[in-house]
Design a protein around this motif. Sequence first.
Motif, PDB file in Angstrom:
ATOM      1  N   ARG A   1       0.832  -1.208   0.000  1.00 35.06           N
ATOM      2  CA  ARG A   1       0.000   0.000   0.000  1.00 35.06           C
ATOM      3  C   ARG A   1       0.866   1.258   0.000  1.00 35.06           C
ATOM      4  NH1 ARG A   1      -5.063   1.765   1.435  1.00 35.06           N
ATOM      5  NH2 ARG A   1      -5.100   3.928   2.152  1.00 35.06           N
ATOM      6  N   GLU A   2       1.869   1.285   0.880  1.00 39.29           N
ATOM      7  CA  GLU A   2       2.711   2.473   0.999  1.00 39.29           C
ATOM      8  C   GLU A   2       3.463   2.750  -0.300  1.00 39.29           C
ATOM      9  OE1 GLU A   2       3.708   2.086   5.788  1.00 39.29           O
ATOM     10  OE2 GLU A   2       4.988   1.116   4.285  1.00 39.29           O
ATOM     11  N   PHE A   3       3.990   1.690  -0.926  1.00 38.95           N
ATOM     12  CA  PHE A   3       4.740   1.866  -2.165  1.00 38.95           C
ATOM     13  C   PHE A   3       3.824   2.339  -3.287  1.00 38.95           C
ATOM     14  CE2 PHE A   3       7.260   0.205  -5.855  1.00 38.95           C
ATOM     15  CZ  PHE A   3       8.428   0.905  -5.602  1.00 38.95           C
ATOM     16  N   ALA A   4       2.614   1.758  -3.357  1.00 37.35           N
ATOM     17  CA  ALA A   4       1.653   2.179  -4.378  1.00 37.35           C
ATOM     18  C   ALA A   4       1.264   3.636  -4.185  1.00 37.35           C
ATOM     19  CB  ALA A   4       0.416   1.281  -4.330  1.00 37.35           C
ATOM     20  N   ALA A   5       1.003   4.017  -2.924  1.00 38.27           N
ATOM     21  CA  ALA A   5       0.618   5.403  -2.643  1.00 38.27           C
ATOM     22  C   ALA A   5       1.745   6.371  -2.977  1.00 38.27           C
ATOM     23  CB  ALA A   5       0.228   5.533  -1.172  1.00 38.27           C
ATOM     24  N   HIS A   6       2.990   5.967  -2.700  1.00 38.94           N
ATOM     25  CA  HIS A   6       4.134   6.829  -2.977  1.00 38.94           C
ATOM     26  C   HIS A   6       4.285   7.076  -4.482  1.00 38.94           C
ATOM     27  CE1 HIS A   6       7.959   8.664  -1.631  1.00 38.94           C
ATOM     28  NE2 HIS A   6       8.386   8.315  -2.838  1.00 38.94           N
ATOM     29  N   LEU A   7       4.027   6.026  -5.272  1.00 31.01           N
ATOM     30  CA  LEU A   7       4.136   6.174  -6.732  1.00 31.01           C
ATOM     31  C   LEU A   7       2.884   6.792  -7.348  1.00 31.01           C
ATOM     32  CD1 LEU A   7       5.754   2.773  -7.790  1.00 31.01           C
ATOM     33  CD2 LEU A   7       6.850   5.014  -7.827  1.00 31.01           C
ATOM     34  N   GLY A   8       1.752   6.671  -6.631  1.00 33.67           N
ATOM     35  CA  GLY A   8       0.499   7.152  -7.182  1.00 33.67           C
ATOM     36  C   GLY A   8      -0.166   6.147  -8.093  1.00 33.67           C
ATOM     37  N   VAL A   9       0.010   4.841  -7.793  1.00 34.90           N
ATOM     38  CA  VAL A   9      -0.612   3.777  -8.583  1.00 34.90           C
ATOM     39  C   VAL A   9      -1.516   2.956  -7.674  1.00 34.90           C
ATOM     40  CG1 VAL A   9       1.346   3.670 -10.160  1.00 34.90           C
ATOM     41  CG2 VAL A   9       1.279   2.120  -8.194  1.00 34.90           C
ATOM     42  N   GLU A  10      -2.297   2.044  -8.287  1.00 36.38           N
ATOM     43  CA  GLU A  10      -3.168   1.164  -7.521  1.00 36.38           C
ATOM     44  C   GLU A  10      -2.351   0.102  -6.786  1.00 36.38           C
ATOM     45  OE1 GLU A  10      -6.367   1.094  -7.038  1.00 36.38           O
ATOM     46  OE2 GLU A  10      -7.393   2.116  -8.693  1.00 36.38           O
ATOM     47  N   MET A  11      -2.876  -0.371  -5.639  1.00 37.57           N
ATOM     48  CA  MET A  11      -2.223  -1.481  -4.934  1.00 37.57           C
ATOM     49  C   MET A  11      -2.149  -2.726  -5.808  1.00 37.57           C
ATOM     50  SD  MET A  11      -3.306  -1.627  -0.959  1.00 37.57           S
ATOM     51  CE  MET A  11      -5.001  -2.042  -1.371  1.00 37.57           C
ATOM     52  N   THR A  12      -3.195  -2.942  -6.611  1.00 38.95           N
ATOM     53  CA  THR A  12      -3.191  -4.134  -7.460  1.00 38.95           C
ATOM     54  C   THR A  12      -2.087  -4.082  -8.510  1.00 38.95           C
ATOM     55  OG1 THR A  12      -4.908  -3.058  -8.790  1.00 38.95           O
ATOM     56  CG2 THR A  12      -5.617  -4.700  -7.179  1.00 38.95           C
ATOM     57  N   THR A  13      -1.653  -2.876  -8.874  1.00 44.09           N
ATOM     58  CA  THR A  13      -0.529  -2.755  -9.808  1.00 44.09           C
ATOM     59  C   THR A  13       0.740  -3.323  -9.183  1.00 44.09           C
ATOM     60  OG1 THR A  13      -1.473  -0.785 -10.855  1.00 44.09           O
ATOM     61  CG2 THR A  13       0.888  -1.118 -11.109  1.00 44.09           C
ATOM     62  N   VAL A  14       0.999  -2.949  -7.928  1.00 41.82           N
ATOM     63  CA  VAL A  14       2.182  -3.467  -7.241  1.00 41.82           C
ATOM     64  C   VAL A  14       2.038  -4.971  -7.012  1.00 41.82           C
ATOM     65  CG1 VAL A  14       3.642  -3.264  -5.182  1.00 41.82           C
ATOM     66  CG2 VAL A  14       2.535  -1.226  -6.138  1.00 41.82           C
ATOM     67  N   ALA A  15       0.832  -5.420  -6.652  1.00 38.67           N
ATOM     68  CA  ALA A  15       0.604  -6.852  -6.461  1.00 38.67           C
ATOM     69  C   ALA A  15       0.835  -7.613  -7.762  1.00 38.67           C
ATOM     70  CB  ALA A  15      -0.818  -7.090  -5.953  1.00 38.67           C
ATOM     71  N   ASN A  16       0.463  -6.996  -8.881  1.00 40.19           N
ATOM     72  CA  ASN A  16       0.679  -7.621 -10.185  1.00 40.19           C
ATOM     73  C   ASN A  16       2.174  -7.763 -10.482  1.00 40.19           C
ATOM     74  OD1 ASN A  16      -0.211  -8.612 -12.783  1.00 40.19           O
ATOM     75  ND2 ASN A  16       0.493  -6.670 -13.626  1.00 40.19           N
ATOM     76  N   TRP A  17       2.954  -6.730 -10.116  1.00 46.03           N
ATOM     77  CA  TRP A  17       4.413  -6.842 -10.291  1.00 46.03           C
ATOM     78  C   TRP A  17       4.959  -7.999  -9.476  1.00 46.03           C
ATOM     79  CZ3 TRP A  17       5.280  -0.954  -9.020  1.00 46.03           C
ATOM     80  CH2 TRP A  17       4.842  -0.185 -10.110  1.00 46.03           C
TER      81      TRP A  17
END
Length: 430
Positions: A24-40
């Motif tokens: 969540r924190e990384f997604a918020a820092h980049l300004g992307v969805e949490m699911t985007t980071v989960a997809n990575w």
Amino acid sequence: MVLGRPWTGFEAVALQEATRKSVREFAAHLGVEMTTVANWRAGLSSVTPRPLTQELLDTLLVQVGAEVRERFEQILAEGEQALGSRRSPTRRAAVSVQAEPSAGYDVALMSRLDEARTVIDRTLAASTIGTAMVDLMEERAAGRVLAYTRTPPTEVLSTVLPDLLEVQSISTQRQPAAVQSRLSEVTAVLGLLIADALMKLGQSERANYWYGTARMAADDTANRRLRARVRAQHAMLPYYYGSPEQAVMLARSAQAQLPETADDATALAAAAEARALARLGDADGADLALTRARQHIDALGDAVSDEAFRFSEKRLLLYQSGTLTNLGRTAEARSAQERGLRLYRGSPGIVVDPALIELDAAICHALDGAVDEACELATRVLTTLPPEHRTTIVMTRAAAVVDAIPEPGRGRRTVGELRRLMAAGAGEPR
């Protein structure tokens, strides 16, 4: 890592690990969805972030300190296998529920769903309401979203419900405002998955209640993208089972949440508006809405995964196929259908969307007077689709094939065979 060189999911996750931020924190820092980071995290080197996201990663790598960059380079040097071993097994802990195979609907499960929705609605209405536990819940919800498009709807209900009940049990106790908002976001996402699965199964009244629950939860947050997403997804229900006018209203409400903004939710909503307007015979309005959807897709770039709530080029072609088929513009519809089916071949795990496109193609055959071709194609779709995915939403579109056949042609043998196949319950979900 050379700045400006395309990132992969592995490198993006390596940077997340190096910064020691949660998903969540990384997604918020980049300004992307949490699911985007989960997809990575799920795809690693097989995933390529969008160009804009790669620029954000470039910028973040420049901004972090030397210690973080050193950890980042070390993770890259160790490789993907070592990265996997770094993840604590406790962060993957989850309530495990075995999906119950059944012929038809599981009455007990449906009863549990009704009870759960009522309790959750009361909690939300009363002002819903550990950070580490919320992190876990968010990661688990992101995982459900990633798996959704390949999971049979009955299995979705069995696996998502325990997650929702866990969130609800925590929400009944007053929490800090920031935690309450996060819990409401998770509730909205999981509730939306349940609503969509119920819609596929033809449980339209239950689905409508669950869409309401998801909307209430989303509106309990400041996340306008989530608010738009819930309304856009809700528009599917009246399109298939109710009033096209209501579908248009919900689709426009979704777009109003993010006016003039290119987003997966607004792209879906514009496409949904086009398809519903086409059913109402408003060709000009449908064309304008499709144009908006196309503009959003072009601005977003193609999605890198088939996760739920992403609106990609191939999903746009699915909606374009339905729109043009509803308008009776069969030549244009066939072009969209051919392009859509070609793109879906790259995602063999996704079976319902291409089946719906082929049923659109069958309707076009019927409209053009090719009755046998229409019925043979519809029959092939129903008999080859895995039983667990032969849901009411598919059968509803198959029924539209018969409805499109002119009255003089309905006595043909192939029509009778298709009717018998549908009457025999070939589309009953298991």
